[in-house]
Motif scaffolding. Structure first.
Motif, mmCIF file in Angstrom:
data_model
loop_
_atom_site.group_PDB
_atom_site.id
_atom_site.type_symbol
_atom_site.label_atom_id
_atom_site.label_comp_id
_atom_site.label_asym_id
_atom_site.label_seq_id
_atom_site.Cartn_x
_atom_site.Cartn_y
_atom_site.Cartn_z
ATOM 1 N N LEU A 158 0.837 -1.208 0.000
ATOM 2 C CA LEU A 158 0.000 0.000 0.000
ATOM 3 C C LEU A 158 0.870 1.256 0.000
ATOM 4 O O LEU A 158 0.563 2.262 -0.654
ATOM 5 C CB LEU A 158 -0.932 -0.010 1.213
ATOM 6 C CG LEU A 158 -2.077 -1.028 1.140
ATOM 7 C CD1 LEU A 158 -2.857 -1.045 2.455
ATOM 8 C CD2 LEU A 158 -3.018 -0.702 -0.014
ATOM 9 N N LEU A 159 1.956 1.183 0.767
ATOM 10 C CA LEU A 159 2.886 2.325 0.797
ATOM 11 C C LEU A 159 3.482 2.569 -0.600
ATOM 12 O O LEU A 159 3.609 3.713 -1.054
ATOM 13 C CB LEU A 159 4.002 2.053 1.808
ATOM 14 C CG LEU A 159 5.004 3.190 2.057
ATOM 15 C CD1 LEU A 159 4.298 4.411 2.634
ATOM 16 C CD2 LEU A 159 6.112 2.731 2.997
ATOM 17 N N TYR B 23 0.795 4.080 -2.705
ATOM 18 C CA TYR B 23 0.602 5.483 -2.356
ATOM 19 C C TYR B 23 1.645 6.354 -3.036
ATOM 20 O O TYR B 23 1.335 7.422 -3.571
ATOM 21 C CB TYR B 23 0.676 5.633 -0.841
ATOM 22 C CG TYR B 23 0.787 7.049 -0.355
ATOM 23 C CD1 TYR B 23 -0.315 7.906 -0.342
ATOM 24 C CD2 TYR B 23 2.023 7.546 0.091
ATOM 25 C CE1 TYR B 23 -0.189 9.213 0.101
ATOM 26 C CE2 TYR B 23 2.144 8.839 0.533
ATOM 27 C CZ TYR B 23 1.042 9.682 0.537
ATOM 28 O OH TYR B 23 1.164 10.966 0.970
ATOM 29 N N GLN B 24 2.872 5.887 -3.050
ATOM 30 C CA GLN B 24 3.938 6.683 -3.667
ATOM 31 C C GLN B 24 3.792 6.725 -5.182
ATOM 32 O O GLN B 24 4.010 7.764 -5.823
ATOM 33 C CB GLN B 24 5.307 6.094 -3.303
ATOM 34 C CG GLN B 24 5.623 6.158 -1.826
ATOM 35 C CD GLN B 24 6.885 5.372 -1.498
ATOM 36 O OE1 GLN B 24 7.968 5.839 -1.739
ATOM 37 N NE2 GLN B 24 6.713 4.180 -0.926
ATOM 38 N N ARG C 77 0.992 6.029 -7.117
ATOM 39 C CA ARG C 77 -0.241 6.655 -7.613
ATOM 40 C C ARG C 77 -0.214 8.177 -7.404
ATOM 41 O O ARG C 77 -0.550 8.947 -8.284
ATOM 42 C CB ARG C 77 -1.452 6.054 -6.904
ATOM 43 C CG ARG C 77 -1.794 4.653 -7.346
ATOM 44 C CD ARG C 77 -2.371 4.698 -8.741
ATOM 45 N NE ARG C 77 -3.601 5.435 -8.792
ATOM 46 C CZ ARG C 77 -4.800 4.878 -8.806
ATOM 47 N NH1 ARG C 77 -4.900 3.555 -8.781
ATOM 48 N NH2 ARG C 77 -5.899 5.613 -8.875
ATOM 49 N N GLY C 78 0.180 8.574 -6.207
ATOM 50 C CA GLY C 78 0.159 10.006 -5.905
ATOM 51 C C GLY C 78 1.432 10.730 -6.275
ATOM 52 O O GLY C 78 1.527 11.943 -6.118
#
Lengths: 174, 376
Positions: B23-24, B27-28, B30-31
């Motif tokens: 997930l981390l 997060y990096q 995708r965002g």
């Protein structure tokens, strides 16, 4: 040990053969050397010291949770000191730490040559996992060159032979 | 449930930890964001130790480089110094070779450019008398050198051969006090005599005061001394001063006489033009037609024998010699004799056969006597 136990408690419990502060120091030194030596020796980056330390610490005790915790901590620290995504090495080293510790429940890993063979195997596992995460999850054009990976695994196993011999001096019988 | 969790505890933790990191990563990715805080902690924890490690490395490296690594530095320095000296000598030798090659190339080009035939010679020594300006060259009588030959360089004349030996020659330089060269000034065309002064300059004598001589004017050989061919550069006028009868002209020779290394000995001198000389007269291209035949009072319209009867042009004797030549040819033709043939001592034609004096245009007047008959 229950699920409610904290990570320091796990480290304290499972790394009892290596004093916690020694273990932490070993991890920091490994990360330092991994970041520093390649600036002096150009081929030093081919040796994955954090991985070798992860395998060593995971093999010390027969607790997969400790193994994956150590692997995750070292992997995330390695990610943090690199310019890549945080979690790449963390994911792979978590898996390596877990499987290393799980293996200790069925194999006696006190033998040094056996540990070196395990290093060779887990180096391959680590690189395959890394390649899979990059290729599968991140859709990056990663390439896995098998001959090169096999040779690097051999080189890392040879270095592990020396490092483990050195680290065994700090072990304390429980 | 608790038993189930206990049974799959390890796998569950592994899954949770890996899932959290995935997930981390997501997060990096995708965002397009960075987890700066995690890096900050890691760097803050590692940097102090890295600084200490770096300092220790510098210390060790400095100790090694400044003390241990300098073992043998003295010997190495001495060896390098010797190597440097050897390379300096080698470099100097190569520079000299290069300079010599360039000079020889210039000499060869000059040899081909001038009309005179020259012989390359190398200066091998100077005279023992400090008051004289002479040098020895390495070409002597064996190479065809003779006393009195001019010695020149592409930069100007140098001197003349004073004495010849089997393997060397003594050259008297133009700066010697006993040297004299006939010269001509480029612009004024004034002739003079270049005389040595014993120094590295010379003077020109016998140039009248009314001749305009400019500083910087070039001086060439005049060829009047019968040593130096005309048209060779001598030098440039350095200073002029009006004298009692003649100007006092100081000349700097074009060649550096105190640094002569190679010279050319003129073995067969040919005069050449000075810069600015008028071109040699050409044969006339526009000529008037010949005068009409028979129109004159003293014209003999006779076709020369060698031209044949079909020749269009007439032969008109102009002088007594022409007339005599024509007469001999007629005699030769009458006696079937061809001049220029026959062995020496063979019988010549009879030049008196049927000879009669040519008819005079008018009767001889008073005081005139008949022209005597020519006798062969």
């Amino acid at each position: 040990m229950t699920m409610q136990a904290s990570v320091p408690q796990l480290l304290e419990a499972d790394l009892s053969r290596l004093r916690p502060r020694v273990a932490v120091a070993v991890v920091i030194v490994a990360l330092l050397l991994q970041a520093y030596i390649p600036s002096v020796l150009s081929y030093a980056h081919l040796i994955d010291l954090p991985l070798l330390i992860t395998i060593y610490l995971a093999l010390l005790r027969r607790n997969p949770v400790v193994g994956l915790t150590v692997g995750a901590a070292i992997g995330l620290a390695q990610d943090s000191l690199s310019n890549g995504l945080v979690g790449l090495y963390g994911t792979t080293k978590t898996a390596v730490g877990y499987f290393c510790s799980s293996l200790t429940t069925v194999v006696d890993v006190n033998s040094l040559p056996l540990r070196v063979v395990l290093v060779w195997c887990f180096y391959m596992v680590h690189h395959v996992c890394f390649w899979a995460v990059e290729r599968g999850l991140l859709a990056r054009p990663a390439v896995l060159v098998w001959p090169r990976t096999l040779l690097l695994a051999l080189a890392n196993a040879a270095v592990a032979l020396v490092i483990y011999k050195l680290l065994d001096r700090f072990r304390e019988s429980t | 449930m608790e038993a189930l969790l206990a049974r799959y505890r390890n796998v569950t933790i592994l899954t949770v930890v890996i899932l959290a990191q995935v997930l981390l990563l997501g997060y990096q990715v995708r965002g397009d964001k960075d987890v700066r805080l995690v890096r900050l902690w890691a760097v803050a924890a590692i940097t102090p130790v890295a600084r200490v490690l770096h300092g220790a490395h510098d210390l060790a490296a400095g100790f090694w480089n400044n003390y241990i690594g300098l073992r043998g530095a003295r010997e190495e320095s001495a060896e390098l110094r010797r190597e440097r000296d050897r390379l300096k000598l080698e470099n100097q030798a190569m520079r000299q070779a290069l300079g010599s090659a360039e000079r020889l190339a210039a000499f060869t080009a000059y040899q081909q450019a001038i009309m005179s035939t020259t012989l390359l010679a190398e200066v091998i020594g100077a005279g023992a008398n400090p008051n004289s300006r002479v040098v020895f060259v390495d070409q002597g009588s064996g190479a065809g050198v003779r006393a009195g030959m001019a010695v020149i360089t592409p930069e100007g004349i140098a001197g003349k051969v004073q004495a010849v030996f089997p393997g060397a020659s003594l050259v008297l330089l133009i700066s010697d006090m006993y040297s004299a060269v006939g010269v001509i000034l480029e612009n004024s065309r004034s002739h003079g005599v270049l005389k040595g002064t014993g120094l590295n300059e010379a003077r020109i004598d016998y140039v009248p005061n009314d001749e305009k001589v400019a500083v910087g004017e070039k001086v060439y050989t005049a060829g009047t001394d019968r040593v130096f061919p005309k048209g060779l550069l001598v030098g440039t006028v350095h200073a002029t001063e009006a004298g009692r009868d003649f100007q006092q002209i100081t000349v700097y020779p074009g060649v550096r006489l105190n640094r002569l290394e190679e010279v050319l000995i003129v073995t067969d001198g040919r005069h050449q033009d000075l810069p600015g000389d008028l071109p040699r007269p050409q044969a006339p291209e526009a000529l008037l037609p010949r005068p009409p035949a028979g129109g004159g009072r003293d014209v003999l319209s006779v076709v020369p024998a060698e031209q044949g009867s079909g020749a269009a042009e007439s032969y008109t004797p102009q002088t007594d010699a022409d007339r005599l030549k024509r007469r001999y040819q007629e005699l030769g033709d009458a006696q079937k004799h061809r001049f220029g043939e026959g062995a020496p001592g063979s019988k010549p034609p009879d030049f008196n056969q049927g000879w009669s004096p040519p008819a005079r245009r008018s009767a001889p007047g008073a005081g005139e006597s008949p022209r005597p008959a020519p006798k062969p």
